[in-house]
Design a protein around this motif. Sequence first.
Motif, PDB file in Angstrom:
ATOM      1  N   GLU A   1     -54.071  19.177 -19.943  1.00  0.00           N
ATOM      2  CA  GLU A   1     -53.705  19.488 -21.325  1.00  0.00           C
ATOM      3  C   GLU A   1     -54.073  20.916 -21.710  1.00  0.00           C
ATOM      4  OE1 GLU A   1     -54.426  14.984 -21.226  1.00  0.00           O
ATOM      5  OE2 GLU A   1     -55.258  16.793 -20.291  1.00  0.00           O
TER       6      GLU A   1
ATOM      7  N   PRO B   1     -54.066  18.738 -27.311  1.00  0.00           N
ATOM      8  CA  PRO B   1     -54.047  17.359 -27.820  1.00  0.00           C
ATOM      9  C   PRO B   1     -55.357  16.619 -27.621  1.00  0.00           C
ATOM     10  CG  PRO B   1     -52.690  17.582 -25.841  1.00  0.00           C
ATOM     11  CD  PRO B   1     -53.042  18.967 -26.288  1.00  0.00           C
ATOM     12  N   LEU B   2     -56.186  17.046 -26.674  1.00  0.00           N
ATOM     13  CA  LEU B   2     -57.483  16.404 -26.482  1.00  0.00           C
ATOM     14  C   LEU B   2     -58.377  16.559 -27.708  1.00  0.00           C
ATOM     15  CD1 LEU B   2     -58.251  17.480 -22.804  1.00  0.00           C
ATOM     16  CD2 LEU B   2     -57.635  15.189 -23.599  1.00  0.00           C
ATOM     17  N   TYR B   3     -58.153  17.620 -28.481  1.00  0.00           N
ATOM     18  CA  TYR B   3     -58.973  17.848 -29.670  1.00  0.00           C
ATOM     19  C   TYR B   3     -58.899  16.655 -30.600  1.00  0.00           C
ATOM     20  CZ  TYR B   3     -60.904  19.903 -33.882  1.00  0.00           C
ATOM     21  OH  TYR B   3     -61.669  20.126 -35.000  1.00  0.00           O
ATOM     22  N   TRP B   4     -57.704  16.130 -30.803  1.00  0.00           N
ATOM     23  CA  TRP B   4     -57.518  15.043 -31.766  1.00  0.00           C
ATOM     24  C   TRP B   4     -58.033  13.718 -31.208  1.00  0.00           C
ATOM     25  CZ3 TRP B   4     -56.967  17.763 -35.791  1.00  0.00           C
ATOM     26  CH2 TRP B   4     -56.203  18.927 -35.796  1.00  0.00           C
ATOM     27  N   ASP B   5     -58.416  13.708 -29.934  1.00  0.00           N
ATOM     28  CA  ASP B   5     -59.054  12.530 -29.329  1.00  0.00           C
ATOM     29  C   ASP B   5     -60.576  12.655 -29.317  1.00  0.00           C
ATOM     30  OD1 ASP B   5     -56.675  11.205 -28.805  1.00  0.00           O
ATOM     31  OD2 ASP B   5     -56.432  12.124 -26.837  1.00  0.00           O
ATOM     32  N   GLY B   6     -61.101  13.657 -30.030  1.00  0.00           N
ATOM     33  CA  GLY B   6     -62.547  13.810 -30.142  1.00  0.00           C
ATOM     34  C   GLY B   6     -63.164  14.857 -29.241  1.00  0.00           C
TER      35      GLY B   6
ATOM     36  N   ARG C   1     -67.126  15.740 -22.509  1.00  0.00           N
ATOM     37  CA  ARG C   1     -66.829  14.413 -23.049  1.00  0.00           C
ATOM     38  C   ARG C   1     -66.458  14.565 -24.512  1.00  0.00           C
ATOM     39  NH1 ARG C   1     -70.714  13.370 -26.661  1.00  0.00           N
ATOM     40  NH2 ARG C   1     -72.934  13.685 -26.217  1.00  0.00           N
ATOM     41  N   ALA C   2     -65.929  13.489 -25.093  1.00  0.00           N
ATOM     42  CA  ALA C   2     -65.625  13.491 -26.526  1.00  0.00           C
ATOM     43  C   ALA C   2     -66.920  13.565 -27.332  1.00  0.00           C
ATOM     44  CB  ALA C   2     -64.843  12.235 -26.897  1.00  0.00           C
TER      45      ALA C   2
END
Length: 258
Positions: free
Chosen positions: A98, A212-217, A228-229
């Motif tokens: 990503e 997009p990983l940002y919006w997953d924490g 990790r998140a």
Amino acid sequence: MTTQECRPDVRTPEQGGVPLTTEPRAPHAQAGPADQAAPAFSPDTDPLEIIRWALEAHPDVLMPSAFNLNGVVLLDLAVKAGYQGEVVFVDTGYHFPETLQTRDRLAARYPELSFVTLNAGAHPEDGQTPSDLYATDADACCAARKVAPLQAYLRQQAPSALLNARSRDQAATRAEIPFVEAGTRVKINPLAHWTRERLEAYARDHDLPVNPLYWDGFLSVGCWTCTRAVRPGEDARAGRWAGKGKTECGLWAGGNAL
């Protein structure tokens, strides 16, 4: 747009390169001194004003980026302010897909910028480091795969200043950074006083291509091996090297900082 793929030589400490272990390992670090030659910007100063000053005072300014939320916002602001220089990214070989996709989306969106990828195509088995070094000595892994390539490129390009996206609320290591930091190279931090909420609002208002990983924490995205998140109540960089007593890769803190 000009996309370059560069792989500068990584020198050993004996050859004048970056040592394989960076400091500090502790989570706190003192901010660099404010540059007394810079204007007396206030906490409410518009980042565009700071970037425009930077472009005039340091025409050779260069922007390193890992394309996190802060970096994506800074890219957009920098282009609005007239920046048309390089955006330098270090491919450690351990980035999330990503992240690489976000880089490519940004390169397509901002053709006036030159996106430079150092160590392009790096991967865990490329022989740069033992494939498990990230687990046994995260500092050494960062030093070899991230800090050394960027330091080598900066020696080659010799910019007088770096435009970067750090902000005070990201971590304790960044809680006191000024807008303009003195040092071997002047470090210009236009987003120093922006909060995560303000960055998110800007990104949404301008439909920016945030990882997009940002919006997953994943509020700060580094290598998949060491990220990790973030959990509720943690700062934005708490998911980086969690449990290793480390919050900085060595680019901005320690004896080999930029």
